[in-house]
Scaffold this active site. Structure first.
Site, PDB file in Angstrom:
ATOM      1  N   GLU A  82     -14.203 -26.421  76.441  1.00  0.00           N
ATOM      2  CA  GLU A  82     -13.502 -27.333  77.340  1.00  0.00           C
ATOM      3  C   GLU A  82     -12.307 -26.682  78.035  1.00  0.00           C
ATOM      4  O   GLU A  82     -11.749 -27.258  78.972  1.00  0.00           O
ATOM      5  CB  GLU A  82     -13.050 -28.571  76.567  1.00  0.00           C
ATOM      6  CG  GLU A  82     -14.228 -29.466  76.174  1.00  0.00           C
ATOM      7  CD  GLU A  82     -13.805 -30.708  75.418  1.00  0.00           C
ATOM      8  OE1 GLU A  82     -12.688 -30.724  74.873  1.00  0.00           O
ATOM      9  OE2 GLU A  82     -14.603 -31.658  75.375  1.00  0.00           O
ATOM     10  N   GLU A 113     -23.962 -20.159  56.505  1.00  0.00           N
ATOM     11  CA  GLU A 113     -22.547 -20.035  56.156  1.00  0.00           C
ATOM     12  C   GLU A 113     -22.309 -19.172  54.925  1.00  0.00           C
ATOM     13  O   GLU A 113     -21.175 -18.837  54.594  1.00  0.00           O
ATOM     14  CB  GLU A 113     -21.921 -21.409  55.937  1.00  0.00           C
ATOM     15  CG  GLU A 113     -22.404 -22.134  54.690  1.00  0.00           C
ATOM     16  CD  GLU A 113     -21.640 -23.426  54.462  1.00  0.00           C
ATOM     17  OE1 GLU A 113     -21.056 -23.567  53.377  1.00  0.00           O
ATOM     18  OE2 GLU A 113     -21.612 -24.278  55.370  1.00  0.00           O
TER      19      GLU A 113
END
Length: 275
Positions: A82, A113
């Protein structure tokens, strides 16, 4: 070594959620969410130090990287993605990396992960250097992907920060600027996409917005470098120009079409502006 009872895994303060009415569910979730901002406030001194360090590095040409897995990784990518439309910066100024690669943004990638070496490989693909800053994001604070990435970053003289929701987390030990947001047990036990995720998102908002302001990517309180990617944003740009230059909307629209950005219009039409 991990704590035996991580803060993020504590039992919910509420029982029998499946017996609650819709109103009770919403009321109690909101009650928990209200705690988050006050907890973040206590960490502002630590956030401030991290922001100032990022600004100093980026002024030298450095970049900001977020690394995380699952919800934490997605929140980092959201914040990074953004910044270009909001502040008109290149998309390689702030980069979000998630364990498992871009496919993990939409769908969980099994065991991604758990690879302690993969984050550094992912960072190395961007030719990361000591000019850059890496922030590891993990609600538990104990994600191997993030721990390994921060550890290797520090070995290579790269400034590191961390955002976790456990006290004494492992990623805090690998960070020059650790931020611990102890939001307590989730409404739904262990569901760190809730308060923990909210707290991480709020802090990333604070970090990236403050960094961009300190780097001069706004004017006053206006997003003068925003990308004019739709009619709503074009109209917002026109309104900024009308307000700043005290001209009518038609002329402001013509100037924006000519110069392509609000900043360019203001610089061209008012030489006295300090932007």
């Amino acid at each position: 070594m991990k704590k035996n009872n991580p803060d993020t895994e504590q039992e919910s303060l509420y029982s029998n959620l499946d017996k609650m009415s819709t109103h009770e569910l919403l009321l109690n979730i909101n009650k928990e969410d209200k705690k988050v901002a006050d907890i973040i406030e206590k960490q502002i001194p630590n956030i401030e130090k991290l922001v100032d360090s990022i600004v100093s590095k980026m002024k030298l040409g450095g970049r900001l990287f977020y690394i995380g897995a699952g919800t934490s990784g997605r929140i980092g990518i959201l914040d990074a993605s953004e910044c270009p439309p909001t502040f008109g910066v290149p998309d390689n100024w702030i980069i979000g990396i998630i364990a498992g690669g871009d496919s993990a943004i939409r769908k969980a990638v099994e065991n991604a992960e758990d690879d302690i070496n993969q984050a550094w490989r992912d960072l190395s693909a961007y030719a990361i250097s000591s000019l850059d800053v890496v922030i590891g994001i993990a609600a538990s604070g104990n994600t191997p992907y993030v721990i390994g990435g921060l550890n290797k970053a520090r070995e290579n003289n790269i400034v590191t920060g961390s955002i976790s929701c456990n006290s004494e987390s492992l990623i805090s030990k690998e960070a020059d600027f650790p931020i611990e947001l102890i939001v307590g047990p989730e409404f739904l036990t262990g569901s760190t996409r809730m308060k923990a995720g909210t707290s991480q998102k709020l802090v990333l908002n604070m970090i990236s917005t403050s960094v961009m302001i300190k780097l001069g990517r706004i004017y006053g309180n206006k997003m003068i470098d925003m990308q004019l990617s739709n009619k709503k944003l074009v109209q917002r740009g026109v309104e900024m120009i009308v307000e700043e230059l005290k001209i009518n909307e038609k002329l402001a629209s013509q100037l924006l079409k000519k110069h392509k950005s609000v900043r360019a219009v203001l610089l061209a039409e008012n030489k006295n502006l300090e932007i």
